[in-house]
Design an enzyme around this catalytic site. Structure first.
Site, PDB file in Angstrom:
ATOM      1  N   GLY A 142     -14.092  12.856  30.792  1.00  0.00           N
ATOM      2  CA  GLY A 142     -14.879  11.679  31.135  1.00  0.00           C
ATOM      3  C   GLY A 142     -15.842  11.291  30.031  1.00  0.00           C
ATOM      4  O   GLY A 142     -15.513  11.326  28.838  1.00  0.00           O
ATOM      5  N   CYS A 143     -17.053  10.928  30.422  1.00  0.00           N
ATOM      6  CA  CYS A 143     -18.055  10.440  29.471  1.00  0.00           C
ATOM      7  C   CYS A 143     -18.464  11.494  28.452  1.00  0.00           C
ATOM      8  O   CYS A 143     -18.973  11.157  27.382  1.00  0.00           O
ATOM      9  CB  CYS A 143     -19.290   9.941  30.224  1.00  0.00           C
ATOM     10  SG  CYS A 143     -18.965   8.517  31.288  1.00  0.00           S
ATOM     11  N   ALA A 144     -18.264  12.771  28.760  1.00  0.00           N
ATOM     12  CA  ALA A 144     -18.633  13.837  27.826  1.00  0.00           C
ATOM     13  C   ALA A 144     -17.636  13.981  26.685  1.00  0.00           C
ATOM     14  O   ALA A 144     -17.902  14.668  25.695  1.00  0.00           O
ATOM     15  CB  ALA A 144     -18.744  15.175  28.563  1.00  0.00           C
ATOM     16  N   GLY A 145     -16.485  13.319  26.790  1.00  0.00           N
ATOM     17  CA  GLY A 145     -15.386  13.563  25.866  1.00  0.00           C
ATOM     18  C   GLY A 145     -15.664  13.235  24.416  1.00  0.00           C
ATOM     19  O   GLY A 145     -15.144  13.901  23.517  1.00  0.00           O
ATOM     20  N   LEU A 346     -22.885  13.339  28.850  1.00  0.00           N
ATOM     21  CA  LEU A 346     -22.764  14.036  30.133  1.00  0.00           C
ATOM     22  C   LEU A 346     -21.442  13.652  30.779  1.00  0.00           C
ATOM     23  O   LEU A 346     -20.981  12.519  30.644  1.00  0.00           O
ATOM     24  CB  LEU A 346     -23.919  13.648  31.055  1.00  0.00           C
ATOM     25  CG  LEU A 346     -25.320  13.969  30.533  1.00  0.00           C
ATOM     26  CD1 LEU A 346     -26.377  13.251  31.354  1.00  0.00           C
ATOM     27  CD2 LEU A 346     -25.559  15.469  30.549  1.00  0.00           C
TER      28      LEU A 346
END
Length: 360
Positions: A142-145, A346
């Site tokens: 997700g956004c942490a990628g 995150l």
């Protein structure tokens, strides 16, 4: 230590004003009139002016199944990835283009569509990478990628200092829009999500390409990951017949203040830094409330998060590539020698990824 040599970004081709998306949602969502009016301010308070989608707004007015959504994902995600890579490898800050066959490892990050083989194999065929190029496809971050992909590149290059890693992120978050899903999470996701791709070239400290840069380079000093136990319900996807349904827990800003702040404080102290000496933070702009939480926990000055706010306003939250859009803007500004910063994102898990940077 590994260095960030170059970056490239690519937006989806259909720009949409936030007000136009808001009207579409108002017309389509299966909510009572009073519920719509209660939730519509989410769009107005998101601090987003425009986003880019992989399909025109009219496409979202008709029912779409998982197969149709994923077919569009495969076609458009491949296109945007290739364009981001070409921009990255031919940047005007390089004395010469980096040919794809000189890339030793591709880390491909995406969480909004499914492909087996993964899209990095199609990219290799299209652009002429060597057949012994290593591949590390990462799904579900997700956004942490965006930050996690660079962290894995850093770790690999510590053991392969003469080589190079291309980190590619692509997400078509708009394809997760579910007009029949009346949950607040879907409403919030529809108010935030955009589509885009990014590519970042990272090289080891013995790479021949270090001498080809015309600007100061960001040295990756270290990488750190934290995953909060028993927090898998905070964010992610629920897979249904019509595609991906978004999961957003309202506790996310609170977790920034508690979980992320402790992680960031650990990294800052380990580096021997003071948070006040960082002129900017390359933060993933997950949303207005997330950026406000970042600022609040360390009492940051307004300018420290100016670029994440700008990216959010112009592109929305594109999941993993978004933090690379922030990085791309920072690199374009050419920070001076000795400038320190950190990149942070995150994601599902609930997870926090941080890498520490210093310009050399």
């Amino acid at each position: 230590m590994p260095y960030i040599l170059s970056s490239g970004i690519q937006c989806a081709e259909y720009p949409c004003l936030q007000t136009d998306v808001q009207k579409l949602v108002y017309d389509l969502f299966p909510l009572k009139e009073n519920e719509k009016k209660r939730l519509l301010p989410i769009f107005e308070h998101a601090n987003i002016e425009e986003r880019q989608f992989a399909a025109p707004l009219s496409w979202f007015k008709e029912p779409r199944g998982l197969e149709e959504r994923n077919t569009l994902y495969h076609h458009k995600a491949l296109k945007y990835s290739i364009e981001a890579i070409q921009s990255c490898l031919s940047g005007n800050h390089l004395s010469e283009e980096v040919p794809p066959y000189d890339v030793d490892h591709i880390i491909f990050v995406s969480s909004t569509g499914i492909s087996t083989p993964t899209l990095d194999t199609y990219i290799m065929n299209e652009l002429g990478f060597r057949d012994d190029t290593k591949r590390s496809p990462l799904f579900g971050l997700g956004c942490a990628g965006g930050t996690s992909g660079l962290a894995r590149a850093y770790e690999w290059l510590i053991g392969h200092p003469s080589q190079s890693v291309l980190v590619v992120c692509v997400e078509l978050c708009s394809l997760t829009f579910q007009p029949e899903d009346s949950r607040v999470s879907n409403f919030v996701g529809t108010a935030l999500f955009g589509d885009g791709a990014s590519a970042v070239l990272v090289v080891g400290d013995k790479s021949k390409w270090l001498k080809r840069s015309k600007r100061s380079l960001a040295n990756i000093l270290n990488a750190s990951s934290k995953t909060k136990q028993n927090s898998t319900d905070v964010m992610g996807w629920r897979i249904v017949d019509t595609g991906f349904e978004v999961i957003f827990n309202k506790s996310i800003p609170k977790l920034v203040r508690q979980f992320w702040s402790m992680h960031a404080d650990e990294v800052i102290k380990r580096n021997g830094w003071a948070i006040q000496e960082l002129p900017f933070i390359i933060a993933h702009p997950g949303g207005r409330k997330v950026l406000e939480a970042y600022q609040e926990v360390f009492n940051l000055g307004e300018k420290v998060l100016d670029i994440p706010r700008k990216v959010l306003a112009c592109h929305g939250n594109m999941s993993s590539p978004t933090v690379h859009f922030v990085l791309h803007e920072v690199l374009s500004n050419q920070p001076g020698k000795g400038t320190k910063s950190m990149m942070t994102s995150l994601g599902p898990g609930f997870s926090s990824e941080i890498i520490s940077l210093e310009w050399m």
